[in-house]
Design a protein around this motif. Structure first.
Motif, PDB file in Angstrom:
ATOM      1  N   VAL A  51       1.184 -13.505   8.795  1.00  0.00           N
ATOM      2  CA  VAL A  51       1.012 -12.228   9.281  1.00  0.00           C
ATOM      3  C   VAL A  51      -0.019 -11.634   8.406  1.00  0.00           C
ATOM      4  O   VAL A  51      -0.431 -12.138   7.574  1.00  0.00           O
ATOM      5  N   ARG A  52      -0.790 -10.752   9.296  1.00  0.00           N
ATOM      6  CA  ARG A  52      -1.754  -9.809   8.499  1.00  0.00           C
ATOM      7  C   ARG A  52      -1.775  -8.406   8.843  1.00  0.00           C
ATOM      8  O   ARG A  52      -1.271  -8.017  10.197  1.00  0.00           O
ATOM      9  N   VAL A  53      -2.012  -7.547   8.091  1.00  0.00           N
ATOM     10  CA  VAL A  53      -1.920  -5.986   8.388  1.00  0.00           C
ATOM     11  C   VAL A  53      -3.278  -5.903   8.991  1.00  0.00           C
ATOM     12  O   VAL A  53      -4.266  -6.161   8.998  1.00  0.00           O
ATOM     13  N   LYS A  54      -3.287  -4.695   9.959  1.00  0.00           N
ATOM     14  CA  LYS A  54      -4.223  -4.207  10.802  1.00  0.00           C
ATOM     15  C   LYS A  54      -4.238  -2.574  10.542  1.00  0.00           C
ATOM     16  O   LYS A  54      -3.223  -2.058  11.077  1.00  0.00           O
ATOM     17  N   ILE A  55      -5.081  -2.128  10.069  1.00  0.00           N
ATOM     18  CA  ILE A  55      -5.169  -0.549   9.853  1.00  0.00           C
ATOM     19  C   ILE A  55      -6.380  -0.026  10.786  1.00  0.00           C
ATOM     20  O   ILE A  55      -7.362  -0.640  10.774  1.00  0.00           O
ATOM     21  N   THR A  56      -6.121   1.277  11.250  1.00  0.00           N
ATOM     22  CA  THR A  56      -6.992   2.093  11.761  1.00  0.00           C
ATOM     23  C   THR A  56      -7.590   3.074  10.715  1.00  0.00           C
ATOM     24  O   THR A  56      -6.744   3.888  10.144  1.00  0.00           O
ATOM     25  N   CYS A  57      -8.797   3.020  10.314  1.00  0.00           N
ATOM     26  CA  CYS A  57      -9.184   3.581   9.393  1.00  0.00           C
ATOM     27  C   CYS A  57     -10.259   4.954  10.055  1.00  0.00           C
ATOM     28  O   CYS A  57     -10.871   4.612  11.225  1.00  0.00           O
ATOM     29  N   GLN A  58     -10.162   6.060   9.636  1.00  0.00           N
ATOM     30  CA  GLN A  58     -11.093   7.248  10.148  1.00  0.00           C
ATOM     31  C   GLN A  58     -11.684   7.875   8.851  1.00  0.00           C
ATOM     32  O   GLN A  58     -11.265   8.121   7.655  1.00  0.00           O
ATOM     33  N   ASP A  59     -13.195   8.105   9.456  1.00  0.00           N
ATOM     34  CA  ASP A  59     -14.058   8.730   8.322  1.00  0.00           C
ATOM     35  C   ASP A  59     -13.465  10.092   8.361  1.00  0.00           C
ATOM     36  O   ASP A  59     -13.774  10.987   9.274  1.00  0.00           O
ATOM     37  N   GLY A  60     -13.305  10.772   7.224  1.00  0.00           N
ATOM     38  CA  GLY A  60     -12.983  12.295   7.071  1.00  0.00           C
ATOM     39  C   GLY A  60     -14.192  13.110   7.282  1.00  0.00           C
ATOM     40  O   GLY A  60     -13.919  14.422   7.527  1.00  0.00           O
ATOM     41  N   ILE A  61     -15.173  12.677   7.399  1.00  0.00           N
ATOM     42  CA  ILE A  61     -16.658  13.514   7.446  1.00  0.00           C
ATOM     43  C   ILE A  61     -16.981  13.644   8.922  1.00  0.00           C
ATOM     44  O   ILE A  61     -17.051  14.354   9.866  1.00  0.00           O
ATOM     45  N   THR A  62     -17.204  12.178   9.455  1.00  0.00           N
ATOM     46  CA  THR A  62     -17.653  12.092  10.793  1.00  0.00           C
ATOM     47  C   THR A  62     -16.676  11.857  11.951  1.00  0.00           C
ATOM     48  O   THR A  62     -17.045  12.161  13.186  1.00  0.00           O
ATOM     49  N   GLY A  63     -15.547  11.633  11.704  1.00  0.00           N
ATOM     50  CA  GLY A  63     -14.369  11.390  12.533  1.00  0.00           C
ATOM     51  C   GLY A  63     -14.199   9.911  13.034  1.00  0.00           C
ATOM     52  O   GLY A  63     -13.500   9.535  13.882  1.00  0.00           O
ATOM     53  N   SER A  64     -15.358   9.292  12.869  1.00  0.00           N
ATOM     54  CA  SER A  64     -15.494   7.792  13.618  1.00  0.00           C
ATOM     55  C   SER A  64     -14.390   6.905  12.994  1.00  0.00           C
ATOM     56  O   SER A  64     -13.774   7.066  11.719  1.00  0.00           O
ATOM     57  N   LYS A  65     -13.887   5.927  13.776  1.00  0.00           N
ATOM     58  CA  LYS A  65     -12.847   5.094  13.296  1.00  0.00           C
ATOM     59  C   LYS A  65     -13.393   3.659  13.441  1.00  0.00           C
ATOM     60  O   LYS A  65     -14.179   3.289  14.119  1.00  0.00           O
ATOM     61  N   HIS A  66     -12.654   2.873  12.611  1.00  0.00           N
ATOM     62  CA  HIS A  66     -12.864   1.485  12.620  1.00  0.00           C
ATOM     63  C   HIS A  66     -11.699   0.809  12.150  1.00  0.00           C
ATOM     64  O   HIS A  66     -10.817   1.312  11.729  1.00  0.00           O
ATOM     65  N   LEU A  67     -11.667  -0.518  12.324  1.00  0.00           N
ATOM     66  CA  LEU A  67     -10.417  -1.326  12.157  1.00  0.00           C
ATOM     67  C   LEU A  67     -10.516  -2.059  10.801  1.00  0.00           C
ATOM     68  O   LEU A  67     -11.675  -2.657  10.448  1.00  0.00           O
ATOM     69  N   ALA A  68      -9.638  -2.283  10.108  1.00  0.00           N
ATOM     70  CA  ALA A  68      -9.627  -3.218   8.868  1.00  0.00           C
ATOM     71  C   ALA A  68      -8.494  -4.018   8.691  1.00  0.00           C
ATOM     72  O   ALA A  68      -7.417  -3.680   9.131  1.00  0.00           O
ATOM     73  N   TYR A  69      -8.628  -5.634   8.515  1.00  0.00           N
ATOM     74  CA  TYR A  69      -7.812  -6.186   8.363  1.00  0.00           C
ATOM     75  C   TYR A  69      -7.371  -6.852   7.195  1.00  0.00           C
ATOM     76  O   TYR A  69      -8.176  -7.061   5.911  1.00  0.00           O
ATOM     77  N   GLY A  70      -6.167  -7.175   6.726  1.00  0.00           N
ATOM     78  CA  GLY A  70      -5.734  -7.962   5.565  1.00  0.00           C
ATOM     79  C   GLY A  70      -5.870  -9.440   5.620  1.00  0.00           C
ATOM     80  O   GLY A  70      -5.964  -9.750   6.628  1.00  0.00           O
ATOM     81  N   PRO A  71      -5.763 -10.188   4.726  1.00  0.00           N
ATOM     82  CA  PRO A  71      -5.753 -11.700   4.751  1.00  0.00           C
ATOM     83  C   PRO A  71      -4.446 -11.961   5.410  1.00  0.00           C
ATOM     84  O   PRO A  71      -3.274 -11.401   5.474  1.00  0.00           O
ATOM     85  N   TRP A  72      -4.430 -13.284   6.102  1.00  0.00           N
ATOM     86  CA  TRP A  72      -3.477 -13.952   6.639  1.00  0.00           C
ATOM     87  C   TRP A  72      -2.530 -14.467   5.471  1.00  0.00           C
ATOM     88  O   TRP A  72      -2.973 -15.069   4.804  1.00  0.00           O
ATOM     89  N   VAL A  73      -1.161 -14.110   5.473  1.00  0.00           N
ATOM     90  CA  VAL A  73      -0.288 -14.518   4.565  1.00  0.00           C
ATOM     91  C   VAL A  73       0.952 -15.147   5.157  1.00  0.00           C
ATOM     92  O   VAL A  73       1.290 -14.857   6.156  1.00  0.00           O
ATOM     93  N   GLY A  74       1.892 -15.976   4.273  1.00  0.00           N
ATOM     94  CA  GLY A  74       3.142 -16.430   4.784  1.00  0.00           C
ATOM     95  C   GLY A  74       4.104 -15.465   4.698  1.00  0.00           C
ATOM     96  O   GLY A  74       4.023 -14.521   4.302  1.00  0.00           O
ATOM     97  N   VAL A  75       5.232 -15.996   5.236  1.00  0.00           N
ATOM     98  CA  VAL A  75       6.627 -14.969   5.228  1.00  0.00           C
ATOM     99  C   VAL A  75       6.749 -14.657   3.571  1.00  0.00           C
ATOM    100  O   VAL A  75       6.750 -15.424   2.797  1.00  0.00           O
ATOM    101  N   ASN A  76       7.288 -13.429   3.560  1.00  0.00           N
ATOM    102  CA  ASN A  76       7.521 -13.170   2.145  1.00  0.00           C
ATOM    103  C   ASN A  76       6.565 -12.699   1.382  1.00  0.00           C
ATOM    104  O   ASN A  76       6.815 -12.340   0.187  1.00  0.00           O
ATOM    105  N   LYS A  77       5.085 -12.542   1.921  1.00  0.00           N
ATOM    106  CA  LYS A  77       4.003 -12.358   1.238  1.00  0.00           C
ATOM    107  C   LYS A  77       3.600 -10.946   1.851  1.00  0.00           C
ATOM    108  O   LYS A  77       3.574 -10.882   2.872  1.00  0.00           O
TER     109      LYS A  77
END
Length: 99
Positions: A51-77
């Motif tokens: 599994v890996r986390v996928k987050i949507t980030c927003q710039d508080g000044i411009t309002g632009s958005k981008h995606l950020a991903y965490g590392p792939w990890v195994g179960v219970n990590k």
């Protein structure tokens, strides 16, 4: 007798392929977290795979958005990702991907 090494080589190749199929089953029992305004986490408690986390980030000044991903990890990590400069970027959505 000359064919024995070829047969053994075929078995050796087949074994990792069978193992890869079992290891690639998707995890389950997954949860996401949002420990602060700039970070997202994901963890899966059962199954196999990664599994890996996928987050949507927003710039508080411009309002632009981008995606950020965490590392792939195994179960219970825990897979964790941050948006960047905490004084400027915020997480607007926390999701996850499995494989």
């Amino acid at each position: 007798m000359a064919m024995t090494p070829l047969v053994l080589a075929g078995i050796a190749v087949a074994a990792p392929i069978a193992g890869a199929t079992a290891a690639s089953a998707k995890p389950s029992g997954c949860q996401v977290g949002h420990p602060d305004s700039n970070t997202g986490t994901a963890i899966c408690r059962t199954g196999t795979g990664q599994v890996r986390v996928k987050i949507t980030c927003q710039d508080g000044i411009t309002g632009s958005k981008h995606l950020a991903y965490g590392p792939w990890v195994g179960v219970n990590k825990v897979s964790k990702a941050a948006c960047g400069a905490p004084q400027r970027m915020i997480v607007t959505l926390v999701d996850y991907q499995t494989r």
